[in-house]
Design an enzyme around this catalytic site. Structure first.
Site, mmCIF file in Angstrom:
data_model
loop_
_atom_site.group_PDB
_atom_site.id
_atom_site.type_symbol
_atom_site.label_atom_id
_atom_site.label_comp_id
_atom_site.label_asym_id
_atom_site.label_seq_id
_atom_site.Cartn_x
_atom_site.Cartn_y
_atom_site.Cartn_z
ATOM 1 N N ARG A 1 0.856 -1.178 0.000
ATOM 2 C CA ARG A 1 0.000 0.000 0.000
ATOM 3 C C ARG A 1 0.899 1.236 0.000
ATOM 4 O O ARG A 1 2.053 1.180 0.431
ATOM 5 C CB ARG A 1 -0.903 0.026 1.234
ATOM 6 C CG ARG A 1 -1.876 -1.148 1.336
ATOM 7 C CD ARG A 1 -2.683 -1.031 2.624
ATOM 8 N NE ARG A 1 -3.682 -2.097 2.752
ATOM 9 C CZ ARG A 1 -3.478 -3.252 3.391
ATOM 10 N NH1 ARG A 1 -2.289 -3.472 3.965
ATOM 11 N NH2 ARG A 1 -4.415 -4.165 3.458
ATOM 12 N N LYS A 29 -2.842 -1.739 7.613
ATOM 13 C CA LYS A 29 -4.076 -1.230 8.221
ATOM 14 C C LYS A 29 -4.194 -1.710 9.658
ATOM 15 O O LYS A 29 -3.806 -2.829 9.981
ATOM 16 C CB LYS A 29 -5.287 -1.699 7.420
ATOM 17 C CG LYS A 29 -5.443 -0.997 6.078
ATOM 18 C CD LYS A 29 -6.738 -1.394 5.407
ATOM 19 C CE LYS A 29 -6.964 -0.610 4.127
ATOM 20 N NZ LYS A 29 -8.236 -0.983 3.466
ATOM 21 N N HIS A 82 -2.410 2.672 -6.079
ATOM 22 C CA HIS A 82 -3.146 1.496 -5.609
ATOM 23 C C HIS A 82 -3.324 0.476 -6.729
ATOM 24 O O HIS A 82 -3.378 -0.735 -6.479
ATOM 25 C CB HIS A 82 -4.510 1.896 -5.045
ATOM 26 C CG HIS A 82 -5.130 0.814 -4.197
ATOM 27 N ND1 HIS A 82 -4.585 0.414 -2.997
ATOM 28 C CD2 HIS A 82 -6.217 0.027 -4.390
ATOM 29 C CE1 HIS A 82 -5.317 -0.554 -2.478
ATOM 30 N NE2 HIS A 82 -6.304 -0.806 -3.303
ATOM 31 N N ARG A 131 -0.615 -1.904 -6.777
ATOM 32 C CA ARG A 131 -0.835 -2.996 -5.808
ATOM 33 C C ARG A 131 -1.681 -4.086 -6.463
ATOM 34 O O ARG A 131 -1.383 -5.277 -6.331
ATOM 35 C CB ARG A 131 -1.505 -2.430 -4.561
ATOM 36 C CG ARG A 131 -1.898 -3.474 -3.505
ATOM 37 C CD ARG A 131 -2.319 -2.741 -2.236
ATOM 38 N NE ARG A 131 -3.152 -3.515 -1.349
ATOM 39 C CZ ARG A 131 -2.695 -4.376 -0.441
ATOM 40 N NH1 ARG A 131 -1.409 -4.602 -0.338
ATOM 41 N NH2 ARG A 131 -3.526 -5.013 0.368
ATOM 42 N N HIS A 153 -4.040 -9.087 4.024
ATOM 43 C CA HIS A 153 -5.496 -9.079 4.172
ATOM 44 C C HIS A 153 -5.921 -9.890 5.391
ATOM 45 O O HIS A 153 -5.308 -10.911 5.716
ATOM 46 C CB HIS A 153 -6.168 -9.659 2.925
ATOM 47 C CG HIS A 153 -6.133 -8.753 1.739
ATOM 48 N ND1 HIS A 153 -6.244 -9.201 0.449
ATOM 49 C CD2 HIS A 153 -5.984 -7.407 1.639
ATOM 50 C CE1 HIS A 153 -6.183 -8.186 -0.390
ATOM 51 N NE2 HIS A 153 -6.015 -7.086 0.318
ATOM 52 N N TYR A 190 -8.589 -9.440 -6.080
ATOM 53 C CA TYR A 190 -7.314 -9.242 -6.764
ATOM 54 C C TYR A 190 -6.960 -10.429 -7.659
ATOM 55 O O TYR A 190 -6.061 -10.354 -8.482
ATOM 56 C CB TYR A 190 -6.179 -9.063 -5.748
ATOM 57 C CG TYR A 190 -6.265 -7.800 -4.943
ATOM 58 C CD1 TYR A 190 -5.635 -6.644 -5.366
ATOM 59 C CD2 TYR A 190 -6.979 -7.755 -3.753
ATOM 60 C CE1 TYR A 190 -5.703 -5.468 -4.620
ATOM 61 C CE2 TYR A 190 -7.053 -6.596 -3.001
ATOM 62 C CZ TYR A 190 -6.412 -5.465 -3.438
ATOM 63 O OH TYR A 190 -6.485 -4.316 -2.695
#
Length: 334
Positions: free
Chosen positions: A176, A200, A276, A279, A303, A312
């Protein structure tokens, strides 16, 4: 959040919980606040507690919510939430994904105050279904476009090694933007085979570096201090891996500008690509060309849920063709 805004106590306690207990980033907390503020502004106006001037088209954005207290929040009904969602769709032209995000913020807010703070007895969002969101396939660069992007970085540029290294990290590691910007020298192991990034929720994970990343990193580190001092300033962020010419840790905005510039030079402008999307590209290349297992890809991307990774790993047309040709009956002819 602006210091000029007086945030109601019942809202502030929720935001503090999100940041200090659940470890949400300040940007995420700001998004919660913005969505909840919009909801309370809507209620204040729709209930007639605030009147908007007819000659002020921006009046709604100046509605203060400092009068919102526990009793006001406790008065919210399911019908109020439905009315808000309808207003978002019809008057604000919010797409289903935007409405779903705002509903998610409301759900989180009311769940906190019914199950954690116990200031509320009823949750008006409990039985409301989220707006149906059509899951669009993510944009990504092809292998040829990825190579063109790398080739677009001018070796004669003063920041060649830095910019090339950043793009290499994006395309190979699936980082990210915030993760790349936040890398410190101390996060890189002595053999330059792996580094630690903070994703995150302030969760850390290990990113392993392939030969392209190691080479790009080694070459950048040779000129890192030179780039950091190129503006005539001393290096202030001594631990930051990627530096600006002012000696500071490179900013998100600068990285975005670099990527936008290189996309244009590579002839890829106007295709909706961004940091992004790089990514997305890393994930797609690993899945489609490297046959990486989706569960491994989940850990690479950081994730929480496997379902998040699946967007993805959209299957390419080539793989669909290969699957059809793999059918044992593919060669049968009448």
């Amino acid at each position: 959040m602006s210091t000029a805004e007086k945030i109601p106590v019942i809202l502030q306690s929720f935001l503090s919980y999100k940041e200090t207990i659940q470890g949400r980033s300040r940007l995420t907390v700001q998004e919660y606040y913005t969505d909840l503020r919009t909801f309370f502004r809507f209620l204040l106006v729709s209930r007639g507690e605030v009147e908007l001037p007819a000659d002020d088209p921006d009046g709604f954005s100046r509605v203060k919510i400092d009068s919102v207290d526990r009793d006001f929040v406790a008065s919210v009904t399911t019908d109020d939430v439905y009315a808000f969602l309808l207003w978002l769709a019809h008057d604000q032209d919010n797409h289903p994904s935007a409405r779903a995000r705002k509903l998610s913020a409301l759900r989180s807010f009311f769940k906190y105050h019914t199950t954690k703070s116990h200031q509320l007895e009823q949750d008006p969002t409990r039985d409301i279904d989220s707006p149906a969101v059509r899951q669009a396939l993510p944009k990504y660069l092809s292998l040829e476009e990825s190579r063109a992007l790398l080739d677009s970085v001018d070796p004669a540029s003063d920041t060649f090694r830095r910019d090339y290294c950043m793009i290499t990290f994006f395309l190979n590691c699936g980082m990210r933007l915030s993760e790349l910007v936040g890398i410190d020298l101390q996060h890189i192991d002595s053999e330059m085979r792996k580094l630690t990034v903070t994703g995150k929720g302030n969760k850390q994970r290990t990113v392993y570096l392939n030969s392209a990343c190691r080479h790009a990193l080694e070459e950048y580190l040779k000129v890192r201090e030179q780039i950091g001092r190129s503006g005539g300033h001393p290096i202030k962020d001594k631990q930051a891996l990627f530096l600006s010419g002012r000696g500071n840790r490179i900013s998100n905005k600068t990285v975005q500008w670099v990527i936008k510039k290189q996309l244009k030079l590579a002839g890829l402008e106007g295709k909706g690509y961004s940091t992004h999307k790089l990514r997305h590209t890393a994930a797609t290349l690993m899945y489609n060309n490297g046959n990486v297992d989706i569960r491994v890809l989940k850990d690479i991307l950081g994730h929480e849920q496997l379902t998040t990774t699946q967007i993805y790993t959209h299957v390419s047309d080539r793989k669909l063709e290969e699957a059809m040709d793999a059918n044992p009956l593919a060669g049968e002819k009448a």
